[in-house]
Motif scaffolding. Structure first.
Motif, short mmCIF file in Angstrom:
data_model
loop_
_atom_site.label_atom_id
_atom_site.label_comp_id
_atom_site.label_asym_id
_atom_site.label_seq_id
_atom_site.Cartn_x
_atom_site.Cartn_y
_atom_site.Cartn_z
N LEU A 11 0.88 -1.16 0.00
CA LEU A 11 0.00 0.00 0.00
C LEU A 11 0.92 1.21 0.00
N TYR A 12 0.71 2.11 -0.97
CA TYR A 12 1.50 3.33 -1.06
C TYR A 12 0.62 4.49 -0.63
N ILE A 13 1.13 5.28 0.29
CA ILE A 13 0.36 6.38 0.86
C ILE A 13 1.09 7.69 0.59
N LEU A 14 0.39 8.61 -0.07
CA LEU A 14 0.94 9.94 -0.31
C LEU A 14 0.41 10.85 0.78
N LYS A 15 1.30 11.45 1.51
CA LYS A 15 0.93 12.40 2.56
C LYS A 15 1.85 13.60 2.40
N GLY A 16 1.26 14.70 1.90
CA GLY A 16 2.10 15.85 1.57
C GLY A 16 2.99 15.50 0.40
N ASN A 17 4.29 15.70 0.55
CA ASN A 17 5.25 15.32 -0.50
C ASN A 17 5.92 13.99 -0.22
N SER A 18 5.46 13.28 0.80
CA SER A 18 6.09 12.02 1.18
C SER A 18 5.29 10.84 0.66
N LEU A 19 6.00 9.84 0.18
CA LEU A 19 5.39 8.59 -0.25
C LEU A 19 5.86 7.50 0.71
N VAL A 20 4.88 6.86 1.34
CA VAL A 20 5.17 5.84 2.34
C VAL A 20 4.69 4.50 1.80
N ARG A 21 5.49 3.45 2.02
CA ARG A 21 5.10 2.10 1.62
C ARG A 21 4.74 1.31 2.87
N ALA A 22 3.62 0.61 2.81
CA ALA A 22 3.18 -0.23 3.92
C ALA A 22 2.86 -1.62 3.38
N SER A 23 3.03 -2.61 4.23
CA SER A 23 2.69 -3.98 3.86
C SER A 23 1.19 -4.18 4.01
N VAL A 24 0.55 -4.74 2.98
CA VAL A 24 -0.89 -4.98 3.04
C VAL A 24 -1.20 -6.06 4.08
N SER A 25 -0.34 -7.06 4.18
CA SER A 25 -0.61 -8.17 5.09
C SER A 25 -0.58 -7.75 6.55
N GLY A 26 0.35 -6.91 6.92
CA GLY A 26 0.44 -6.52 8.33
C GLY A 26 0.00 -5.10 8.61
N TRP A 27 -0.29 -4.35 7.54
CA TRP A 27 -0.67 -2.94 7.63
C TRP A 27 0.35 -2.14 8.43
N GLU A 30 6.33 0.35 6.39
CA GLU A 30 7.68 -0.15 6.25
C GLU A 30 8.69 0.98 6.20
N LYS A 31 8.41 1.97 5.32
CA LYS A 31 9.36 3.08 5.23
C LYS A 31 8.83 4.20 4.36
N GLU A 32 9.40 5.36 4.58
CA GLU A 32 9.15 6.50 3.70
C GLU A 32 10.14 6.38 2.55
N LEU A 33 9.64 6.41 1.32
CA LEU A 33 10.49 6.22 0.15
C LEU A 33 11.22 7.51 -0.22
N ARG A 55 -0.51 -0.96 -12.60
CA ARG A 55 0.64 -0.13 -12.31
C ARG A 55 0.19 1.12 -11.56
N MET A 56 1.11 1.71 -10.83
CA MET A 56 0.85 2.95 -10.12
C MET A 56 1.75 4.04 -10.68
N ALA A 57 1.20 5.21 -10.87
CA ALA A 57 1.97 6.35 -11.36
C ALA A 57 2.22 7.34 -10.23
N VAL A 58 3.43 7.87 -10.20
CA VAL A 58 3.81 8.94 -9.29
C VAL A 58 4.23 10.10 -10.18
N VAL A 59 3.56 11.24 -10.04
CA VAL A 59 3.86 12.41 -10.87
C VAL A 59 4.46 13.50 -9.98
N TYR A 60 5.58 14.04 -10.43
CA TYR A 60 6.32 15.04 -9.67
C TYR A 60 6.11 16.44 -10.26
N ALA A 61 6.28 17.44 -9.42
CA ALA A 61 6.10 18.83 -9.83
C ALA A 61 7.05 19.23 -10.96
#
Length: 186
Positions: A11-27, A30-33, A55-61
């Motif tokens: 699970l990828y979570i965008l919060k502000g300018n940070s992208l965080v990856r989390a494990s779906v199985s354990g929720w 894991e880390k801020e990318l 696929r997931m897209a990440v678009v930057y400024a």
């Protein structure tokens, strides 16, 4: 601002300018990318997931686009970032995913990116800010702050006068998601 996308077991979570990856199985987060993890840039505008392309897209400024694959690999599309558009404001106003394509609305028009082929398929330099762009029943659409326009896909969207007013109302991503196109009964 926050958005979440599931891709594979993550699970990828965008919060502000940070992208965080989390494990779906354990929720568990894991880390801020960062760039060390494969991100191409730092100021993230938005993220979105395409079920069709898986696929997931990440678009930057700055115009870089990262395409994440379920296996964790990342492909960068640098074309918009590298495009020599002297005097053109390349500000990104928003993104929308539709049927494996990423529509990037900008201060000058919009781009259509194939998430399957990981390329920019079309660039529509309309010379005006677009707040939302999409496709419906084979036609191209875009909306400004004041009105919405369309061009039949069979037509030439680069020809003068090809875009016709579809509505005197601005359309945003939420309305497009609900209804697809706009009524052209003006």
């Amino acid at each position: 601002y926050s958005r979440a996308c599931r891709l594979g077991d993550n699970l990828y979570i965008l919060k502000g300018n940070s992208l965080v990856r989390a494990s779906v199985s354990g929720w568990a987060i894991e880390k801020e990318l960062t760039r060390e993890d494969g991100l191409s840039s730092t100021r993230i505008v938005d993220i979105c997931y395409s079920e069709e392309a898986n696929r997931m897209a990440v678009v930057y400024a700055d115009g870089l686009i990262d395409v994440f694959h379920p296996d964790g690999s990342i492909w960068t599309i640098p074309d918009f970032y590298n495009a020599p558009m002297q005097g053109t404001d390349k500000t990104i106003n928003g993104i929308r995913q539709q049927e494996g394509h990423l529509f990037i609305s900008t201060a000058f028009g919009f781009l259509v990116v194939s998430l399957w082929e990981e390329i920019i398929e079309q660039t529509f330099n309309l010379g005006l800010p677009v707040r939302c762009a999409w496709s419906y029943n084979g036609d191209w659409y875009y909306s400004t702050d004041k009105a919405s326009y369309y061009c039949p896909r069979s037509g030439n969207p680069f020809a003068p006068g090809a875009w016709q007013k579809a509505s005197d109302h601005a359309i945003d991503d939420a309305l497009v998601s609900l209804g697809g196109g706009v009524s052209r009964s003006l």
